[in-house]
Design an enzyme around this catalytic site. Structure first.
Site, PDB file in Angstrom:
ATOM      1  N   LYS A 105      18.435  68.858  76.884  1.00 38.97           N
ATOM      2  CA  LYS A 105      17.813  67.540  75.987  1.00 38.97           C
ATOM      3  C   LYS A 105      18.669  67.610  74.727  1.00 38.97           C
ATOM      4  O   LYS A 105      19.358  68.467  73.999  1.00 38.97           O
ATOM      5  CB  LYS A 105      16.473  68.409  75.474  1.00 38.97           C
ATOM      6  CG  LYS A 105      15.555  67.177  74.822  1.00 38.97           C
ATOM      7  CD  LYS A 105      14.260  67.846  74.270  1.00 38.97           C
ATOM      8  CE  LYS A 105      13.551  66.962  73.320  1.00 38.97           C
ATOM      9  NZ  LYS A 105      12.128  67.351  73.184  1.00 38.97           N
ATOM     10  N   SER A 185       8.337  64.549  73.731  1.00 40.04           N
ATOM     11  CA  SER A 185       9.804  63.866  73.675  1.00 40.04           C
ATOM     12  C   SER A 185      10.831  64.240  74.716  1.00 40.04           C
ATOM     13  O   SER A 185      11.965  63.529  74.545  1.00 40.04           O
ATOM     14  CB  SER A 185      10.085  64.252  71.959  1.00 40.04           C
ATOM     15  OG  SER A 185      10.344  65.685  71.923  1.00 40.04           O
ATOM     16  N   SER A 209       5.341  68.387  73.962  1.00 40.42           N
ATOM     17  CA  SER A 209       6.813  67.682  74.302  1.00 40.42           C
ATOM     18  C   SER A 209       7.401  68.021  75.592  1.00 40.42           C
ATOM     19  O   SER A 209       8.313  67.463  76.010  1.00 40.42           O
ATOM     20  CB  SER A 209       7.777  67.603  73.184  1.00 40.42           C
ATOM     21  OG  SER A 209       7.568  66.575  72.199  1.00 40.42           O
TER      22      SER A 209
END
Length: 530
Positions: A105, A185, A209
């Protein structure tokens, strides 16, 4: 997810660029274009990466990304050294993840790549550092393939954001239906694993997330016990709740990945117990892990189309040997949502300043600098939603503020007390992680049909939360959540693995333009002959 302020998924935040500089003066450092990998018709049937050499795995992954990512926007940048990493590992490398490609990420630092958190303000944030979890991955023989897209600033910039959107990466799309949201996210990490770019990715979570995008993209996601995995050089939201964690195709892969990244880090005081608590999570897996275990069922947490697949999953848990304990009702002892939000705002401002000041790259050094950058570049940074949550955080008074301390103590007390009450006498609780994915909506923002307070409580209290794909709702994935006490990560992985063995293989995505165009749904939308 929180029941008060709007859902705050995770990530943590990054930086670079100058707060008052225009985009033209601080251009985005160009990533390695995914289209540079030659995509051939043969690439549309991606081989099993575990059957390939390290070099073959990287070639297969990059070709598959080149073929599919123009539709998904799941990858922000490919590592230009990935092939060289694979060649070196193929010749002399070793370790439990030898030659396996992994995606990170884009709030996690890896030397040689910018860490942008999806924001143009961090376009030049190439610190030259590896986060400690990346150091561990390299030592285990993994190939750092690249960075994944995310909800910009981990959905903490605005209460009206669109999960999966960032100024750098655009809108991440769900590979099961391209007009559906990926949640966030850790949007790109979930979509990339589901799409077959790699079997391993790292996400991060403050509240939902990892687990939400894992559920909506049909992959395994583990939010570890807070303090099991280092957060150093990961852009922060909350020192109380942030954690990185695995997002993988199978539970066994998540266990393998957690074994590598778990451990104490002198730079992160929260991890002081990690070395003592960690174990070989993969070695501890067994198809009999559920046999004789008491699993509390939160049937009231179903709904929104998940009832049928949840009932099927419960039958499979029983088939695996679990004793199911029905929890008829559950009333929290207090409303922690407002206090959690207050904690996140205060810790965001403080943590952002600490992270930015630690970066060797010239650029913004405070949250106020980021706010100024966004205002100066509003056309590119704020075309869809604003930054009112950033602005709320900027008004907070610091971590010595008695109001902040009271809010943290209250939210931690309520969530840990209530979870301990739920878990008394049982080994774990289960519930549907989230409903199926909602449609991407640039007008109204995120339109999630519902969530579950227990997953959010686990995030606030720091307890582990595992989600495993349990079935499809009209062709869209939904996950089964397992929540247990602090440091029960290995137990939850064992339960998830045992469930997975009974469930069987999970359907891969078909990249339909929409579920309404899929062969299972499209005929039902046509007029019926009379």
């Amino acid at each position: 997810m929180t029941s008060g302020p709007r859902i705050l998924f995770l990530a943590a935040l990054s930086l670079g660029g100058c707060a008052t500089t225009t985009i033209e003066q601080a251009p985005l450092a160009p990533p390695i274009p995914v289209a540079d990998a030659a995509a051939t018709p043969q690439a549309l049937v991606r081989p099993d990466l575990e059957q390939l050499t390290p070099v073959e795995s990287v070639r297969a992954s990059t070709a598959w990304i080149a073929a599919q990512d123009p539709k998904l926007h799941a990858v922000i940048a490919l590592d230009p050294t990935a092939s060289a990493q694979a060649e070196r590992i193929g010749q002399a490398g070793s370790g439990p993840m030898r030659g396996r490609p992994i995606l990170l990420k884009d709030n996690i630092e890896a030397a040689g790549l910018p860490t942008t958190a999806g924001s143009l303000a961090l376009a030049g944030n190439n610190t030259g550092r590896d986060a400690p979890i990346v150091t561990r991955l390299r030592a285990a023989g993994a190939v750092i393939l690249g960075k994944t897209n995310l909800s910009e600033w981990a959905n903490i910039r605005s209460n009206n954001s669109i999960s999966g959107w960032s100024a750098v990466g655009g809108q991440t799309r769900n590979p099961y239906a391209l007009d559906r949201n990926t949640c966030g996210s850790s949007s790109g990490s979930g979509a990339a694993v589901a799409a077959g770019y790699a079997d391993y990715a790292i996400g991060s979570e403050t509240d939902g997330s990892i687990t939400c995008p894992a559920s909506m993209n049909g992959v395994v996601g583990l939010k570890p016990t807070m303090g099991l995995v280092s957060r150093t050089h990961i852009i922060p939201i909350s020192e109380s709740q942030d954690t990185a964690g695995p997002m993988t195709r199978t539970v066994a892969q998540a266990a393998e990945l957690l074994t590598v990244i778990a451990g104490s880090d002198p730079a992160d005081p929260a991890t002081v117990e990690a070395d003592r608590r960690k174990t070989d999570y993969a070695a501890g897996l067994s198809p009999d892990a559920l046999r004789g275990k008491k699993i509390a069922v939160l049937r009231f947490a179903a709904g929104f189309g998940t009832d049928a697949v949840f009932e099927q999953a419960l039958a499979q848990l029983k088939q695996a040997g679990a004793e199911l304990i029905e929890i008829k009702t559950f009333k929290p002892t207090g409303n922690y949502g407002g206090d959690e939000y207050a904690v996140l705002l205060a810790e965001l401002k403080a943590g952002m300043k600490s992270y930015l000041e630690s970066s060797p790259v010239a650029g913004p050094k405070t949250l106020a600098d980021l706010i100024a950058f966004n205002k100066a570049n509003a056309a590119a940074e704020m075309p869809l939603f604003a930054q009112e949550t950033f602005e709320e955080a900027e008004k907070t008074k610091g971590l010595a503020d008695p109001a902040y301390k009271k809010a943290r103590a209250n939210s931690l007390r309520i969530t840990s007390t209530d979870l301990d009450r739920l878990l008394k006498g049982v080994d774990a609780v289960v519930f549907p992680t989230r409903p199926a994915a909602w449609k991407i909506d640039a007008v109204h923002g995120d339109m999630s049909p519902g969530g579950n307070a227990v997953g959010s409580m686990a995030a606030v209290a720091g307890y582990p939360h595992l989600t495993v794909p349990m079935g499809l709702v009209r062709g869209l994935p939904v996950g089964l959540s397992f929540v247990g006490p602090k440091w029960s990560d290995g137990r939850l992985l064992g339960f998830g693995h045992a469930f997975e063995q009974v469930r069987g293989p999970f359907p891969r995505p078909n990249f339909y333009p929409s579920i309404e165009t899929s062969p299972d749904v499209a005929p039902a939308l046509e007029p019926q002959r009379r």
